[in-house]
Design an enzyme around this catalytic site. Structure first.
Site, PDB file in Angstrom:
ATOM      1  N   HIS A  88      -5.319  38.893  46.187  1.00  0.00           N
ATOM      2  CA  HIS A  88      -5.743  40.379  46.569  1.00  0.00           C
ATOM      3  C   HIS A  88      -7.254  40.249  47.045  1.00  0.00           C
ATOM      4  CE1 HIS A  88      -2.176  41.517  43.951  1.00  0.00           C
ATOM      5  NE2 HIS A  88      -2.455  42.646  44.664  1.00  0.00           N
ATOM      6  N   LYS A 132     -10.809  44.063  44.063  1.00  0.00           N
ATOM      7  CA  LYS A 132      -9.669  44.303  42.837  1.00  0.00           C
ATOM      8  C   LYS A 132     -10.437  44.115  41.436  1.00  0.00           C
ATOM      9  CE  LYS A 132      -5.154  43.452  41.326  1.00  0.00           C
ATOM     10  NZ  LYS A 132      -4.932  45.082  40.901  1.00  0.00           N
TER      11      LYS A 132
HETATM   12  N1  LIG Z   1       1.203  50.408  41.741  1.00  0.00           N
HETATM   13  C1  LIG Z   1       1.019  50.303  43.133  1.00  0.00           C
HETATM   14  O1  LIG Z   1       1.916  50.284  43.951  1.00  0.00           O
HETATM   15  C2  LIG Z   1      -0.499  49.928  43.344  1.00  0.00           C
HETATM   16  C3  LIG Z   1      -1.344  50.053  42.342  1.00  0.00           C
HETATM   17  N2  LIG Z   1      -2.776  49.822  42.872  1.00  0.00           N
HETATM   18  C4  LIG Z   1      -3.720  50.109  41.582  1.00  0.00           C
HETATM   19  O2  LIG Z   1      -4.284  51.372  41.650  1.00  0.00           O
HETATM   20  C5  LIG Z   1      -5.642  51.422  41.150  1.00  0.00           C
HETATM   21  C6  LIG Z   1      -6.806  51.983  42.329  1.00  0.00           C
HETATM   22  O3  LIG Z   1      -6.483  50.813  43.287  1.00  0.00           O
HETATM   23  P1  LIG Z   1      -7.398  51.073  44.557  1.00  0.00           P
HETATM   24  O4  LIG Z   1      -7.353  52.437  45.143  1.00  0.00           O
HETATM   25  O5  LIG Z   1      -7.812  49.910  45.241  1.00  0.00           O
HETATM   26  O6  LIG Z   1      -9.076  51.182  43.781  1.00  0.00           O
HETATM   27  P2  LIG Z   1     -10.420  51.987  44.227  1.00  0.00           P
HETATM   28  O7  LIG Z   1     -11.510  51.570  43.291  1.00  0.00           O
HETATM   29  O8  LIG Z   1     -10.639  52.085  45.802  1.00  0.00           O
HETATM   30  O9  LIG Z   1     -10.017  53.916  44.067  1.00  0.00           O
HETATM   31  C7  LIG Z   1     -10.016  54.067  42.634  1.00  0.00           C
HETATM   32  C8  LIG Z   1     -10.367  55.595  42.557  1.00  0.00           C
HETATM   33  O10 LIG Z   1     -10.358  56.167  41.366  1.00  0.00           O
HETATM   34  C9  LIG Z   1     -11.680  56.801  41.204  1.00  0.00           C
HETATM   35  N3  LIG Z   1     -11.900  56.986  39.672  1.00  0.00           N
HETATM   36  C10 LIG Z   1     -12.610  56.321  38.953  1.00  0.00           C
HETATM   37  N4  LIG Z   1     -13.239  57.190  37.913  1.00  0.00           N
HETATM   38  C11 LIG Z   1     -12.271  58.308  37.890  1.00  0.00           C
HETATM   39  C12 LIG Z   1     -12.396  59.263  37.324  1.00  0.00           C
HETATM   40  N5  LIG Z   1     -12.817  59.289  36.087  1.00  0.00           N
HETATM   41  N6  LIG Z   1     -11.568  60.367  37.560  1.00  0.00           N
HETATM   42  C13 LIG Z   1     -11.059  60.296  38.955  1.00  0.00           C
HETATM   43  N7  LIG Z   1     -11.042  59.197  39.676  1.00  0.00           N
HETATM   44  C14 LIG Z   1     -11.575  58.249  39.314  1.00  0.00           C
HETATM   45  C15 LIG Z   1     -12.510  55.929  41.890  1.00  0.00           C
HETATM   46  O11 LIG Z   1     -13.879  56.616  42.170  1.00  0.00           O
HETATM   47  P3  LIG Z   1     -15.323  55.713  42.085  1.00  0.00           P
HETATM   48  O12 LIG Z   1     -15.124  55.150  43.341  1.00  0.00           O
HETATM   49  O13 LIG Z   1     -16.224  56.677  41.904  1.00  0.00           O
HETATM   50  O14 LIG Z   1     -15.119  54.839  40.805  1.00  0.00           O
HETATM   51  C16 LIG Z   1     -11.833  55.467  43.187  1.00  0.00           C
HETATM   52  O15 LIG Z   1     -11.762  56.392  44.137  1.00  0.00           O
HETATM   53  C17 LIG Z   1      -5.876  49.950  40.729  1.00  0.00           C
HETATM   54  O16 LIG Z   1      -5.515  49.928  39.296  1.00  0.00           O
HETATM   55  C18 LIG Z   1      -4.874  49.173  41.503  1.00  0.00           C
HETATM   56  O17 LIG Z   1      -4.399  48.221  40.800  1.00  0.00           O
HETATM   57  C19 LIG Z   1      -3.149  49.616  43.884  1.00  0.00           C
HETATM   58  C20 LIG Z   1      -2.305  49.571  45.067  1.00  0.00           C
HETATM   59  C21 LIG Z   1      -0.847  49.572  44.713  1.00  0.00           C
HETATM   60  O1  LIG Z   2      -5.316  46.376  43.440  1.00  0.00           O
HETATM   61  C1  LIG Z   2      -4.541  46.372  44.244  1.00  0.00           C
HETATM   62  O2  LIG Z   2      -4.893  46.276  45.461  1.00  0.00           O
HETATM   63  C2  LIG Z   2      -3.060  46.191  44.099  1.00  0.00           C
HETATM   64  N1  LIG Z   2      -2.695  46.343  42.751  1.00  0.00           N
HETATM   65  C3  LIG Z   2      -1.443  46.497  42.180  1.00  0.00           C
HETATM   66  C4  LIG Z   2      -1.267  45.526  41.049  1.00  0.00           C
HETATM   67  O3  LIG Z   2      -2.312  45.126  40.467  1.00  0.00           O
HETATM   68  O4  LIG Z   2      -0.205  45.182  40.962  1.00  0.00           O
HETATM   69  C5  LIG Z   2      -0.426  46.574  43.350  1.00  0.00           C
HETATM   70  C6  LIG Z   2      -0.743  45.980  44.447  1.00  0.00           C
HETATM   71  O5  LIG Z   2      -0.637  44.387  44.400  1.00  0.00           O
HETATM   72  C7  LIG Z   2      -2.032  46.073  44.926  1.00  0.00           C
END
Ligand SMILES: NC(=O)C1=CN([C@@H]2O[C@H](COP(=O)(O)OP(=O)(O)OC[C@H]3O[C@@H](n4cnc5c(N)ncnc54)[C@H](OP(=O)(O)O)[C@@H]3O)[C@@H](O)[C@H]2O)C=CC1
Ligand SMILES: O=C(O)C1=N[C@H](C(=O)O)C[C@H](O)C1
Length: 262
Positions: free
Chosen positions: A154, A158
Site C-alpha cells: 500500500h 496508510k
Molecule cells: N474497504 C475498502 O474498500 C477500503 C477501505 N479503506 C480504509 O478507509 C480508511 C480511510 O482511508 P483513506 O481515505 O486512504 O484515509 P484518509 O486519511 O485519506 O481519510 C480518512 C478521512 O477521515 C477523516 N477523519 C479523521 N477523523 C475524523 C472524524 N473524527 N470524523 C470524521 N472524519 C474524520 C480524516 O480527516 P483528517 O485528514 O483531518 O484526519 C480523513 O479525511 C482507512 O481505514 C482505509 O484502510 C481504504 C480504501 C478501500
Molecule cells: O488504506 C488503503 O488504501 C486500503 N485499505 C483497505 C485495507 O486496509 O484492506 C483496503 C484497500 O486495500 C486499500
C-alpha cells in the site's frame, strides 16, 4: 439515492464523492468530517475536483441521506455508527484497523441496524477471497504441506498494518485449513517455518492504492493469487454498490459477498 460520505475529504472520501457525482443514481447530500478539519465549510465537490456540488464539508449531524458511507478512521467510524443507530440510517463501513471492542460494537449494532462491513469494497478482491477459499480447501490435505504467506502493498500514507484485507484473507485461509497461527513479519533466527502458520508482510511504498498476493508454497511448486488496484475507484464503486444494496435490507451485518452475490 441520497448518500452521506463520512471522511469525505480523505483519499477515499473524495473518490466516493467524485464517482457518485458522475452517476445520476446517486446524490451526495452530506459530506462529513471531523470538527477540526481545516476544510470544514468548503464544497465537497470542489475538494474532490468535480466542481461545486453545493454540499459543504460539515460535522456529523442529521441529514436527509438514505445511507451513510464511511471511509474514515476507527474512532470516527464508531462515532458515525452511533449517529446512524440514533437516526436509523443504514451504514456502509469501509474503514479498517478497528480494535476488538470496536469490532464487537459493530457486530452488536448490526442487531438493530443494517450494516455492510468489508475491509475491501473491491469486487475483484472479494472474488479473489472466494478463489482463495477454494484453493485453501483444495490444498489443506496435501501430504507434503502448503505454506501460506500473504503479501500486501500500500501507499506510504496508510496508517494500519497489515491491511484489513490481508487479515481477512488470512482468516479465510485459517478457517479453510484449520490453521491458527498468524505471524507478522520475521526477523532474527525464527528457525524452520512451522506447518501451522500463516505469514503476513506489509509493504508501504509510494502511492500504491492496494495490492494483495496470497502465496501457496509447496514442495516443487507454488501458487500465487494476486489482485492489484490501479486506482481507488474500484473501492468507491463497490461502496456505492453496497449503499444501493443495503438501503432496503433489515437489520443485520452484511458483507460484500451479500452485495455481490458471491
Ligand atoms: N474497504 C475498502 O474498500 C477500503 C477501505 N479503506 C480504509 O478507509 C480508511 C480511510 O482511508 P483513506 O481515505 O486512504 O484515509 P484518509 O486519511 O485519506 O481519510 C480518512 C478521512 O477521515 C477523516 N477523519 C479523521 N477523523 C475524523 C472524524 N473524527 N470524523 C470524521 N472524519 C474524520 C480524516 O480527516 P483528517 O485528514 O483531518 O484526519 C480523513 O479525511 C482507512 O481505514 C482505509 O484502510 C481504504 C480504501 C478501500
Ligand atoms: O488504506 C488503503 O488504501 C486500503 N485499505 C483497505 C485495507 O486496509 O484492506 C483496503 C484497500 O486495500 C486499500
Amino acid at each position: 439515492m441520497k448518500i452521506a460520505v463520512h471522511g469525505a475529504a480523505g483519499r477515499m472520501g473524495q473518490r466516493v464523492v467524485a464517482v457518485a457525482s458522475a452517476d445520476s443514481r446517486y446524490q451526495v447530500v452530506a459530506a462529513l468530517e471531523s470538527a477540526t478539519h481545516p476544510a470544514l465549510g468548503q464544497d465537497a465537490g470542489l475538494l474532490a475536483g468535480v466542481g461545486n456540488l453545493g454540499v459543504p464539508l460539515a460535522v456529523v449531524g442529521e441529514s436527509d441521506a438514505d445511507v451513510v458511507i464511511d471511509f474514515s478512521v476507527p474512532d470516527a467510524a464508531i462515532a458515525v455508527l452511533t449517529h446512524c443507530l440514533e437516526f436509523k440510517k443504514p451504514l456502509v463501513i469501509a474503514t479498517t484497523g478497528f480494535d476488538v471492542p470496536q469490532d464487537e460494537f459493530i457486530r452488536e449494532s448490526a442487531r438493530t441496524l443494517p450494516i455492510v462491513w468489508a475491509p475491501s469494497m473491491s469486487p475483484a478482491v472479494n472474488l479473489l477471497m472466494k478463489l482463495t477459499e477454494i484453493a485453501a480447501i483444495s490444498l489443506r490435505e496435501l501430504p507434503t504441506g502448503v505454506d501460506v504467506e500473504i503479501i500486501e502493498r500500500h501507499h506510504r500514507f496508510k496508517e494500519d498494518a497489515p491491511s484489513g484485507t490481508a487479515l481477512r484473507f488470512g482468516n479465510i485461509v485459517a478457517e479453510a485449513m484449520g490453521q491458527s497461527s498468524h505471524i507478522h513479519g520475521r526477523h532474527g533466527r525464527p528457525g524452520e517455518r512451522p506447518r501451522n502458520e500463516i505469514g503476513y508482510h506489509a509493504l508501504r511504498s509510494g502511492d500504491n492504492p492496494g495490492e494483495h498476493t496470497i502465496v501457496f508454497g509447496m514442495l516443487g511448486e507454488t501458487i500465487e493469487l494476486k489482485v492489484a488496484a490501479s486506482n481507488r475507484d474500484c473501492y468507491a464503486q463497490g461502496a456505492l454498490l453496497a449503499a444501493d444494496w443495503i438501503i432496503d435490507k433489515p437489520a443485520g451485518l452484511y458483507s460484500m459477498n451479500d452485495v455481490l452475490g458471491l
